[in-house]
Scaffold this motif. Structure first.
Motif, PDB file in Angstrom:
ATOM      1  N   LEU A 145      33.548  56.668  37.343  1.00 39.68           N
ATOM      2  CA  LEU A 145      33.948  55.393  37.941  1.00 39.68           C
ATOM      3  C   LEU A 145      35.157  55.557  38.863  1.00 39.68           C
ATOM      4  O   LEU A 145      36.181  56.104  38.460  1.00 39.68           O
ATOM      5  CB  LEU A 145      34.263  54.385  36.842  1.00 39.68           C
ATOM      6  CG  LEU A 145      34.404  52.923  37.279  1.00 39.68           C
ATOM      7  CD1 LEU A 145      33.100  52.390  37.860  1.00 39.68           C
ATOM      8  CD2 LEU A 145      34.840  52.064  36.092  1.00 39.68           C
ATOM      9  N   GLN A 146      35.013  55.057  40.094  1.00 39.44           N
ATOM     10  CA  GLN A 146      36.095  55.116  41.077  1.00 39.44           C
ATOM     11  C   GLN A 146      36.672  53.746  41.398  1.00 39.44           C
ATOM     12  O   GLN A 146      37.866  53.614  41.655  1.00 39.44           O
ATOM     13  CB  GLN A 146      35.587  55.764  42.369  1.00 39.44           C
ATOM     14  CG  GLN A 146      35.150  57.202  42.218  1.00 39.44           C
ATOM     15  CD  GLN A 146      34.554  57.758  43.498  1.00 39.44           C
ATOM     16  OE1 GLN A 146      34.718  57.190  44.586  1.00 39.44           O
ATOM     17  NE2 GLN A 146      33.840  58.863  43.396  1.00 39.44           N
ATOM     18  N   ARG A 147      35.821  52.720  41.394  1.00 39.66           N
ATOM     19  CA  ARG A 147      36.269  51.370  41.739  1.00 39.66           C
ATOM     20  C   ARG A 147      35.744  50.368  40.720  1.00 39.66           C
ATOM     21  O   ARG A 147      34.540  50.319  40.475  1.00 39.66           O
ATOM     22  CB  ARG A 147      35.781  50.961  43.145  1.00 39.66           C
ATOM     23  CG  ARG A 147      36.421  51.742  44.280  1.00 39.66           C
ATOM     24  CD  ARG A 147      35.753  51.408  45.611  1.00 39.66           C
ATOM     25  NE  ARG A 147      36.438  52.052  46.706  1.00 39.66           N
ATOM     26  CZ  ARG A 147      37.286  51.438  47.531  1.00 39.66           C
ATOM     27  NH1 ARG A 147      37.527  50.150  47.383  1.00 39.66           N
ATOM     28  NH2 ARG A 147      37.876  52.090  48.508  1.00 39.66           N
ATOM     29  N   LEU A 148      36.651  49.566  40.176  1.00 40.31           N
ATOM     30  CA  LEU A 148      36.280  48.494  39.254  1.00 40.31           C
ATOM     31  C   LEU A 148      36.942  47.211  39.731  1.00 40.31           C
ATOM     32  O   LEU A 148      38.160  47.080  39.695  1.00 40.31           O
ATOM     33  CB  LEU A 148      36.730  48.829  37.835  1.00 40.31           C
ATOM     34  CG  LEU A 148      36.445  47.764  36.777  1.00 40.31           C
ATOM     35  CD1 LEU A 148      34.948  47.476  36.669  1.00 40.31           C
ATOM     36  CD2 LEU A 148      37.010  48.181  35.416  1.00 40.31           C
ATOM     37  N   ALA A 149      36.136  46.274  40.194  1.00 41.72           N
ATOM     38  CA  ALA A 149      36.636  45.006  40.738  1.00 41.72           C
ATOM     39  C   ALA A 149      36.014  43.851  39.962  1.00 41.72           C
ATOM     40  O   ALA A 149      34.822  43.568  40.102  1.00 41.72           O
ATOM     41  CB  ALA A 149      36.309  44.889  42.223  1.00 41.72           C
ATOM     42  N   LEU A 150      36.836  43.206  39.130  1.00 42.81           N
ATOM     43  CA  LEU A 150      36.367  42.096  38.297  1.00 42.81           C
ATOM     44  C   LEU A 150      37.202  40.840  38.524  1.00 42.81           C
ATOM     45  O   LEU A 150      37.200  39.931  37.701  1.00 42.81           O
ATOM     46  CB  LEU A 150      36.452  42.500  36.815  1.00 42.81           C
ATOM     47  CG  LEU A 150      35.679  43.752  36.394  1.00 42.81           C
ATOM     48  CD1 LEU A 150      35.934  44.064  34.928  1.00 42.81           C
ATOM     49  CD2 LEU A 150      34.186  43.585  36.645  1.00 42.81           C
ATOM     50  N   HIS A 151      37.909  40.777  39.636  1.00 40.83           N
ATOM     51  CA  HIS A 151      38.842  39.680  39.894  1.00 40.83           C
ATOM     52  C   HIS A 151      38.117  38.336  40.046  1.00 40.83           C
ATOM     53  O   HIS A 151      36.930  38.274  40.339  1.00 40.83           O
ATOM     54  CB  HIS A 151      39.641  39.975  41.165  1.00 40.83           C
ATOM     55  CG  HIS A 151      38.771  40.256  42.356  1.00 40.83           C
ATOM     56  ND1 HIS A 151      38.206  41.488  42.590  1.00 40.83           N
ATOM     57  CD2 HIS A 151      38.345  39.455  43.375  1.00 40.83           C
ATOM     58  CE1 HIS A 151      37.479  41.435  43.697  1.00 40.83           C
ATOM     59  NE2 HIS A 151      37.548  40.209  44.184  1.00 40.83           N
ATOM     60  N   ALA A 152      38.889  37.259  39.853  1.00 37.49           N
ATOM     61  CA  ALA A 152      38.416  35.893  40.083  1.00 37.49           C
ATOM     62  C   ALA A 152      37.171  35.562  39.267  1.00 37.49           C
ATOM     63  O   ALA A 152      36.138  35.151  39.787  1.00 37.49           O
ATOM     64  CB  ALA A 152      38.178  35.647  41.573  1.00 37.49           C
ATOM     65  N   ASN A 153      37.280  35.773  37.964  1.00 39.19           N
ATOM     66  CA  ASN A 153      36.270  35.334  37.019  1.00 39.19           C
ATOM     67  C   ASN A 153      36.966  34.526  35.927  1.00 39.19           C
ATOM     68  O   ASN A 153      38.060  34.010  36.140  1.00 39.19           O
ATOM     69  CB  ASN A 153      35.522  36.542  36.440  1.00 39.19           C
ATOM     70  CG  ASN A 153      34.445  37.068  37.378  1.00 39.19           C
ATOM     71  OD1 ASN A 153      33.385  36.462  37.519  1.00 39.19           O
ATOM     72  ND2 ASN A 153      34.713  38.201  38.023  1.00 39.19           N
ATOM     73  N   SER A 154      36.339  34.424  34.761  1.00 36.99           N
ATOM     74  CA  SER A 154      36.967  33.732  33.631  1.00 36.99           C
ATOM     75  C   SER A 154      37.021  34.663  32.428  1.00 36.99           C
ATOM     76  O   SER A 154      36.787  34.272  31.289  1.00 36.99           O
ATOM     77  CB  SER A 154      36.185  32.456  33.286  1.00 36.99           C
ATOM     78  OG  SER A 154      36.240  31.534  34.353  1.00 36.99           O
ATOM     79  N   LEU A 155      37.343  35.922  32.684  1.00 37.99           N
ATOM     80  CA  LEU A 155      37.384  36.943  31.654  1.00 37.99           C
ATOM     81  C   LEU A 155      38.684  36.855  30.871  1.00 37.99           C
ATOM     82  O   LEU A 155      39.756  36.670  31.450  1.00 37.99           O
ATOM     83  CB  LEU A 155      37.239  38.333  32.287  1.00 37.99           C
ATOM     84  CG  LEU A 155      35.918  38.548  33.051  1.00 37.99           C
ATOM     85  CD1 LEU A 155      35.991  39.816  33.895  1.00 37.99           C
ATOM     86  CD2 LEU A 155      34.749  38.615  32.072  1.00 37.99           C
ATOM     87  N   ALA A 156      38.588  37.008  29.577  1.00 38.76           N
ATOM     88  CA  ALA A 156      39.755  36.880  28.705  1.00 38.76           C
ATOM     89  C   ALA A 156      39.972  38.167  27.924  1.00 38.76           C
ATOM     90  O   ALA A 156      39.103  39.037  27.874  1.00 38.76           O
ATOM     91  CB  ALA A 156      39.558  35.708  27.744  1.00 38.76           C
ATOM     92  N   GLY A 157      41.149  38.283  27.330  1.00 41.96           N
ATOM     93  CA  GLY A 157      41.421  39.408  26.459  1.00 41.96           C
ATOM     94  C   GLY A 157      40.709  39.247  25.128  1.00 41.96           C
ATOM     95  O   GLY A 157      40.149  38.194  24.811  1.00 41.96           O
ATOM     96  N   GLU A 158      40.722  40.290  24.331  1.00 41.53           N
ATOM     97  CA  GLU A 158      40.091  40.226  23.016  1.00 41.53           C
ATOM     98  C   GLU A 158      40.938  39.381  22.073  1.00 41.53           C
ATOM     99  O   GLU A 158      42.150  39.514  22.023  1.00 41.53           O
ATOM    100  CB  GLU A 158      39.931  41.638  22.448  1.00 41.53           C
ATOM    101  CG  GLU A 158      39.050  42.531  23.299  1.00 41.53           C
ATOM    102  CD  GLU A 158      39.010  43.943  22.752  1.00 41.53           C
ATOM    103  OE1 GLU A 158      38.760  44.100  21.547  1.00 41.53           O
ATOM    104  OE2 GLU A 158      39.235  44.880  23.530  1.00 41.53           O
ATOM    105  N   SER A 159      40.276  38.527  21.321  1.00 38.68           N
ATOM    106  CA  SER A 159      40.997  37.632  20.416  1.00 38.68           C
ATOM    107  C   SER A 159      41.587  38.368  19.213  1.00 38.68           C
ATOM    108  O   SER A 159      42.515  37.879  18.578  1.00 38.68           O
ATOM    109  CB  SER A 159      40.062  36.527  19.927  1.00 38.68           C
ATOM    110  OG  SER A 159      38.922  37.088  19.282  1.00 38.68           O
TER     111      SER A 159
END
Length: 421
Positions: free
Chosen positions: A111-125
């Motif tokens: 993996l070279q590029r990971l783009a997950l910006h501008a979503n509704s992703l949260a950290g682990e509870s």
């Protein structure tokens, strides 16, 4: 092309499918995720909706690039995506994905590029730390990581410093990342862009940032950082954009910042800085924007302000600056916005301000300025906002140019201004 993507396209032994920016709607046919020959799948910049199949990673053994950005996709990011072991690029920003970022992404060794910006992703509870960063330390080829604008609501772990040394872009701005900035972040020696603004970060700015010798852009604005601005930042010889505004930083502005000839934008506003403005800042002839507003800065505006030939924005408002506004300010010919409001400046308004042909905003309110409003202001053809209220001005308000377009409140509370508005 408009409409939907036909199911039949999944019956073809494609290696590359690119329908970027074709205004396609509806769901993505599940058959597409079963094309084992697929290497590049580009469905970005459309209006696709719906969820991704939970088993998609099992049927794409040759996939190298997955581009799903700028759609209306929702649901969770399938953890099975890690089975597509040849993936080098995952671009899924600007959608409506929910849930947590799968830790299994850390098994994608290429993996070279990971783009997950501008979503509704949260950290682990289950944990306050953002474990996705620890997982991604296994991706030794990673160059770009953008997870901005997700409600991550977690703490940056110390393992951030163990991310790939190939990392050039790290963006995790806004919102809800907590805790200190780990000092280990200074290990990321190839970083060019670091953006952690608009979060809930506390503690000091780590001195270890001085090791990021390739850094061009550093954004830490709108957090709760304390302490001083470390002079160690002056060792970043390529730094062009420094934004630490809207924090709780105190002490002096490091004089050595004026030696960073690479600086183009310097934003230190809305802190608790209490020094004089270093004189050598005014020698940065390539500076484009300077915002030091809302601090406790003292001293005078120097004659050398006119040396800033290309600067477009100067905001020194809401400080404790005194003295006069030098006529040399007319040398800053590219100024678009100038605010000196709410200081203790006195004396006349220099006529040379009328020579700033690009000026759109001029705010001199809340000072002790005296004399007349220069008639040269009538020549400011692009002026959209002028505020000289709460001074000691007198005489007739100029009646030509854009000045008659401004309301009376922008001229109120002066000694003896007259004219029709």
């Amino acid at each position: 092309m408009t409409g939907t993507l036909p199911d039949e396209i999944g019956n073809l032994n494609l290696e590359k499918l690119n329908v970027f920016g074709n205004h396609l709607t509806g769901t993505i046919p599940f058959k597409i995720f079963n094309v084992s020959t697929m290497k590049i799948l580009c469905l970005g910049f459309n209006n696709f909706s719906g969820n991704l199949p939970s088993d998609m990673g099992f049927w794409l053994p040759n996939l190298e690039g997955l581009y799903l950005f700028i759609n209306k996709l929702s649901g969770t990011i399938p953890s099975s995506i890690s089975n597509a072991s040849k993936l080098t690029i995952i671009s899924m920003g600007t959608n409506s994905f929910t849930g947590s970022i799968p830790n299994t992404l850390g098994s994608l060794r290429l993996l070279q590029r990971l783009a997950l910006h501008a979503n509704s992703l949260a950290g682990e509870s289950s944990t306050p730390e953002l474990n996705i960063f620890s997982s991604l330390t296994n991706c030794r080829q990673l160059e770009v990581l953008t997870i901005s604008l997700n409600p991550l609501n977690g703490i940056l772990p110390m393992s951030v410093g163990n991310l790939s040394t190939r990392l050039q872009i790290f963006e995790a701005l806004g919102y809800k990342i907590r805790g200190n900035i780990p000092s280990g972040i200074g290990n990321l020696s190839n970083l060019v862009i670091l953006r952690l603004g608009n979060n809930h970060l506390t503690g000091p700015i780590p001195k270890s940032l001085k090791r990021l010798q390739n850094l061009v852009r550093l954004h830490l604005q709108n957090n709760a950082l304390k302490g001083s601005i470390p002079g160690d930042l002056c060792q970043l010889g390529k730094l062009g954009d420094l934004n630490v505004s809207d924090n709780m930083l105190s002490g002096q502005i490091p004089t050595c910042l004026g030696e960073l000839k690479s600086l183009r934008w310097l934003y230190l506003c809305s802190n608790r800085l209490s020094s004089k403005v270093p004189l050598n800042l005014w020698s940065l002839e390539d500076l484009l924007g300077l915002n030091l507003s809302s601090n406790f800065l003292t001293g005078e505006l120097p004659l050398s302000v006119g040396n800033l030939k290309v600067i477009t924005l100067i905001d020194l408002s809401r400080n404790q600056l005194s003295g006069t506004i030098s006529n040399t300010i007319g040398g800053a010919q590219s100024l678009v916005s100038l605010s000196l409001s709410h200081n203790k400046m006195q004396g006349p308004i220099p006529r040379s301000l009328g020579n700033l042909i690009s000026l759109q905003l001029l705010d001199l309110s809340g000072n002790n300025l005296s004399g007349e409003i220069p008639k040269s202001f009538e020549e400011l053809r692009y002026l959209k906002y002028l505020n000289v209220s709460f001074n000691r001005l007198e005489g007739e308000i100029p009646i030509a140019g854009h000045i008659p377009n401004f309301t009376a409140r922008l001229f109120m509370h002066n000694d003896a201004l007259c004219g029709e508005l």
